[in-house]
Design a protein around this motif. Structure first.
Motif, PDB file in Angstrom:
ATOM      1  N   ARG A 130       0.814  -1.217   0.000  1.00  0.00           N
ATOM      2  CA  ARG A 130       0.000   0.000   0.000  1.00  0.00           C
ATOM      3  C   ARG A 130       0.854   1.277   0.000  1.00  0.00           C
ATOM      4  O   ARG A 130       0.319   2.358  -0.204  1.00  0.00           O
ATOM      5  CB  ARG A 130      -0.952  -0.005   1.199  1.00  0.00           C
ATOM      6  CG  ARG A 130      -2.065  -1.031   1.047  1.00  0.00           C
ATOM      7  CD  ARG A 130      -3.226  -0.731   1.971  1.00  0.00           C
ATOM      8  NE  ARG A 130      -3.891   0.528   1.634  1.00  0.00           N
ATOM      9  CZ  ARG A 130      -4.938   1.001   2.290  1.00  0.00           C
ATOM     10  NH1 ARG A 130      -5.435   0.317   3.318  1.00  0.00           N
ATOM     11  NH2 ARG A 130      -5.494   2.142   1.942  1.00  0.00           N
ATOM     12  N   ARG A 131       2.153   1.164   0.212  1.00  0.00           N
ATOM     13  CA  ARG A 131       3.031   2.319   0.031  1.00  0.00           C
ATOM     14  C   ARG A 131       3.180   2.647  -1.456  1.00  0.00           C
ATOM     15  O   ARG A 131       3.557   3.765  -1.813  1.00  0.00           O
ATOM     16  CB  ARG A 131       4.421   2.029   0.611  1.00  0.00           C
ATOM     17  CG  ARG A 131       4.515   2.050   2.114  1.00  0.00           C
ATOM     18  CD  ARG A 131       4.776   3.444   2.679  1.00  0.00           C
ATOM     19  NE  ARG A 131       5.979   4.048   2.142  1.00  0.00           N
ATOM     20  CZ  ARG A 131       7.215   3.810   2.585  1.00  0.00           C
ATOM     21  NH1 ARG A 131       7.405   2.946   3.591  1.00  0.00           N
ATOM     22  NH2 ARG A 131       8.253   4.419   2.052  1.00  0.00           N
ATOM     23  N   LEU A 132       2.906   1.680  -2.305  1.00  0.00           N
ATOM     24  CA  LEU A 132       3.116   1.835  -3.740  1.00  0.00           C
ATOM     25  C   LEU A 132       1.813   1.897  -4.534  1.00  0.00           C
ATOM     26  O   LEU A 132       1.779   2.450  -5.627  1.00  0.00           O
ATOM     27  CB  LEU A 132       3.966   0.671  -4.257  1.00  0.00           C
ATOM     28  CG  LEU A 132       5.315   0.510  -3.560  1.00  0.00           C
ATOM     29  CD1 LEU A 132       5.964  -0.818  -3.934  1.00  0.00           C
ATOM     30  CD2 LEU A 132       6.236   1.668  -3.897  1.00  0.00           C
ATOM     31  N   MET A 133       0.754   1.327  -3.969  1.00  0.00           N
ATOM     32  CA  MET A 133      -0.568   1.360  -4.610  1.00  0.00           C
ATOM     33  C   MET A 133      -1.602   1.355  -3.493  1.00  0.00           C
ATOM     34  O   MET A 133      -1.691   0.376  -2.747  1.00  0.00           O
ATOM     35  CB  MET A 133      -0.748   0.149  -5.528  1.00  0.00           C
ATOM     36  CG  MET A 133      -2.050   0.135  -6.318  1.00  0.00           C
ATOM     37  SD  MET A 133      -2.271  -1.413  -7.270  1.00  0.00           S
ATOM     38  CE  MET A 133      -0.912  -1.320  -8.434  1.00  0.00           C
ATOM     39  N   THR A 134      -2.336   2.430  -3.361  1.00  0.00           N
ATOM     40  CA  THR A 134      -3.279   2.527  -2.248  1.00  0.00           C
ATOM     41  C   THR A 134      -4.649   1.956  -2.572  1.00  0.00           C
ATOM     42  O   THR A 134      -5.352   1.509  -1.672  1.00  0.00           O
ATOM     43  CB  THR A 134      -3.441   3.993  -1.795  1.00  0.00           C
ATOM     44  OG1 THR A 134      -3.976   4.763  -2.897  1.00  0.00           O
ATOM     45  CG2 THR A 134      -2.111   4.583  -1.354  1.00  0.00           C
ATOM     46  N   HIS A 135      -5.055   1.999  -3.841  1.00  0.00           N
ATOM     47  CA  HIS A 135      -6.382   1.527  -4.231  1.00  0.00           C
ATOM     48  C   HIS A 135      -6.349   0.975  -5.651  1.00  0.00           C
ATOM     49  O   HIS A 135      -5.536   1.399  -6.472  1.00  0.00           O
ATOM     50  CB  HIS A 135      -7.426   2.659  -4.193  1.00  0.00           C
ATOM     51  CG  HIS A 135      -7.567   3.321  -2.858  1.00  0.00           C
ATOM     52  ND1 HIS A 135      -6.720   4.320  -2.445  1.00  0.00           N
ATOM     53  CD2 HIS A 135      -8.461   3.120  -1.852  1.00  0.00           C
ATOM     54  CE1 HIS A 135      -7.071   4.714  -1.224  1.00  0.00           C
ATOM     55  NE2 HIS A 135      -8.112   4.015  -0.847  1.00  0.00           N
ATOM     56  N   VAL A 136      -7.247   0.062  -5.927  1.00  0.00           N
ATOM     57  CA  VAL A 136      -7.558  -0.354  -7.289  1.00  0.00           C
ATOM     58  C   VAL A 136      -8.992   0.078  -7.563  1.00  0.00           C
ATOM     59  O   VAL A 136      -9.891  -0.212  -6.772  1.00  0.00           O
ATOM     60  CB  VAL A 136      -7.409  -1.874  -7.480  1.00  0.00           C
ATOM     61  CG1 VAL A 136      -7.822  -2.282  -8.892  1.00  0.00           C
ATOM     62  CG2 VAL A 136      -5.967  -2.307  -7.208  1.00  0.00           C
ATOM     63  N   LEU A 137      -9.190   0.816  -8.656  1.00  0.00           N
ATOM     64  CA  LEU A 137     -10.530   1.225  -9.070  1.00  0.00           C
ATOM     65  C   LEU A 137     -10.936   0.398 -10.279  1.00  0.00           C
ATOM     66  O   LEU A 137     -10.300   0.473 -11.335  1.00  0.00           O
ATOM     67  CB  LEU A 137     -10.567   2.718  -9.428  1.00  0.00           C
ATOM     68  CG  LEU A 137     -10.263   3.716  -8.315  1.00  0.00           C
ATOM     69  CD1 LEU A 137     -10.491   5.137  -8.818  1.00  0.00           C
ATOM     70  CD2 LEU A 137     -11.115   3.452  -7.082  1.00  0.00           C
ATOM     71  N   CYS A 138     -11.970  -0.396 -10.134  1.00  0.00           N
ATOM     72  CA  CYS A 138     -12.449  -1.279 -11.204  1.00  0.00           C
ATOM     73  C   CYS A 138     -13.844  -0.871 -11.641  1.00  0.00           C
ATOM     74  O   CYS A 138     -14.593  -0.259 -10.880  1.00  0.00           O
ATOM     75  CB  CYS A 138     -12.517  -2.728 -10.720  1.00  0.00           C
ATOM     76  SG  CYS A 138     -10.928  -3.477 -10.423  1.00  0.00           S
ATOM     77  N   ASP A 139     -14.194  -1.264 -12.835  1.00  0.00           N
ATOM     78  CA  ASP A 139     -15.574  -1.123 -13.257  1.00  0.00           C
ATOM     79  C   ASP A 139     -16.424  -2.161 -12.532  1.00  0.00           C
ATOM     80  O   ASP A 139     -15.927  -3.211 -12.093  1.00  0.00           O
ATOM     81  CB  ASP A 139     -15.690  -1.319 -14.772  1.00  0.00           C
ATOM     82  CG  ASP A 139     -17.127  -1.169 -15.246  1.00  0.00           C
ATOM     83  OD1 ASP A 139     -17.647  -0.047 -15.139  1.00  0.00           O
ATOM     84  OD2 ASP A 139     -17.715  -2.175 -15.682  1.00  0.00           O
ATOM     85  N   SER A 140     -17.698  -1.873 -12.443  1.00  0.00           N
ATOM     86  CA  SER A 140     -18.628  -2.786 -11.761  1.00  0.00           C
ATOM     87  C   SER A 140     -18.694  -4.153 -12.425  1.00  0.00           C
ATOM     88  O   SER A 140     -19.139  -5.133 -11.803  1.00  0.00           O
ATOM     89  CB  SER A 140     -20.037  -2.172 -11.729  1.00  0.00           C
ATOM     90  OG  SER A 140     -20.015  -0.902 -11.125  1.00  0.00           O
TER      91      SER A 140
END
Length: 394
Positions: free
Chosen positions: A339-349
């Motif tokens: 999470r220091r390098l990628m805090t979230h993944v945003l995906c389509d529904s």
């Protein structure tokens, strides 16, 4: 000076934040993308409505199309993706420079005889071509000088078919500026009033390579992407850079200080849609990228491509997250939480809940499913929905 860190809950999209950004895009957030190719261009065009301060670090390792011909002739980095992003971010309104935009976006014919294509270029250099004649002075003279430099140094037998005039102008400027991309990119930015910052992640003429799970090694972006060669049929296990004959270490390709400063000032970092390895991971290979990202305490979001990616056969969403994290962890050389390098993944529904859950289980990264898909084209994002989500994170 005292620095404090705060956490907050936000809503995606945040109507107040997006309305505020629309009303004053010159004060908009610095959303930074590691990208290449054309997959992000539609989102970039929409993002101009919210911020003039987006940052685009672009891979110069493309080896397809007319960019490859210029690379071979002049031993220079690929400029096609850089030109494409500059055009996507240009002011396309009547208040911008529509005549220069039209010239930079023009391509020569795919099928006309070489002599005819060279004559068209000569007409541009001489100011007789309608596209060049429409450009006002002094810009016309600056552009003609860049094309004149290109024409003076191009060898006999150069293939002009489908050549982008914008690419030829960039090549001429590169030669004029002592074989440096930054000055000519800056000039083109001013010519078409680019609403953002576009830079090559490094100014180097290198090839992208991958090792496959079946033991094969492939050199050259165009052999990886599945566009000019059959798609790869084995998962990629590692991505690296090469000087064309042998692999080179990341330390031999350091991230320039000017690009480190851009990362240091970013408000949001995005690993955007596009070919996984040749458009996204390629930008993460130079030494210093992982350390710069880890040091920045801002949202760091992965927006995975919709549809099938020819570069990622058999790879789950979590596998693609792992591919992005791998070069970043290697650069840091110590254990740090993902999470220091990628805090979230945003995906389509449309992405399955189980695929999202696997990301969180393996890496501890929250994965959010949002309605981001374009209704009429399920393999493309709704550019406005994505732009508003990114602006809301800042």
């Amino acid at each position: 000076m005292t620095e404090i860190r705060i956490e907050r809950e936000i809503r995606l999209p945040d109507d107040l934040r997006t309305a505020r950004a629309r009303s004053a895009p010159h004060l908009g957030p610095r959303v930074l993308f590691f990208s290449g190719g054309s997959a992000l261009n539609g989102i970039s065009r929409q993002l101009k409505h919210y911020t003039y301060n987006s940052i685009h670090l672009i891979t110069p390792f493309d080896s397809g199309g007319s960019s490859q011909i210029l690379r071979e002739v002049f031993d220079m980095p690929a400029v096609g993706d850089l030109r494409s992003r500059l055009m996507a971010l240009a002011d396309e309104s009547v208040l911008g420079q529509p005549d220069i935009y039209a010239l930079f976006s023009h391509r020569l014919s795919r099928s006309a005889p070489q002599a005819e294509l060279r004559a068209e270029l000569d007409a541009m250099i001489g100011g007789r071509h309608p596209l060049m004649a429409a450009v006002t002075k002094p810009m016309r003279g600056l552009i003609q000088a860049r094309l004149r430099s290109f024409a003076a140094q191009v060898p006999d037998g150069f293939d002009y078919r489908n050549a982008s005039i914008g690419n030829l102008i960039l090549a001429g400027g590169y030669l004029d500026e002592g074989r440096a991309l930054e000055p000519v990119l800056f000039l083109m930015t001013k010519m078409v009033d680019v609403r953002g910052t576009v830079r090559a992640v490094v100014d180097a003429n290198l090839q992208l390579g991958v090792d496959l799970a079946d033991g094969r090694r492939i050199l050259s972006q165009r052999l990886i992407s599945g566009k000019e060669a059959p798609p790869i049929d084995s998962p990629v296990t590692r991505c690296f850079l090469s000087d064309g004959s042998q692999e080179i270490t990341p330390a031999q390709v350091p991230l320039p200080k000017r690009n480190r400063r851009l990362i240091d000032r970013s408000d949001v970092i995005c690993y955007p849609p596009g070919s996984l390895y040749s458009s996204v991971v390629a930008n993460l290979l130079p030494a210093g990228v992982g350390r710069a990202i880890a040091a920045r305490h801002v949202p760091k979001v992965y927006l995975p491509s919709l549809g099938r990616d020819p570069e990622a056969p058999g790879q789950s969403l979590a596998d693609r997250v792992a591919a992005i994290l791998a070069p970043l962890h290697a650069d840091i050389r110590e254990e740090v939480p993902a999470r220091r390098l990628m805090t979230h993944v945003l995906c389509d529904s449309s992405v399955s809940p189980s695929d999202c859950a696997e990301v969180t289980e393996r890496f501890g990264i929250p994965c959010h499913r949002l309605p981001l898909q374009k209704a009429a084209e399920p393999d493309r994002y709704d550019a406005q929905a994505v732009a508003e989500a990114l602006i809301s994170l800042a």
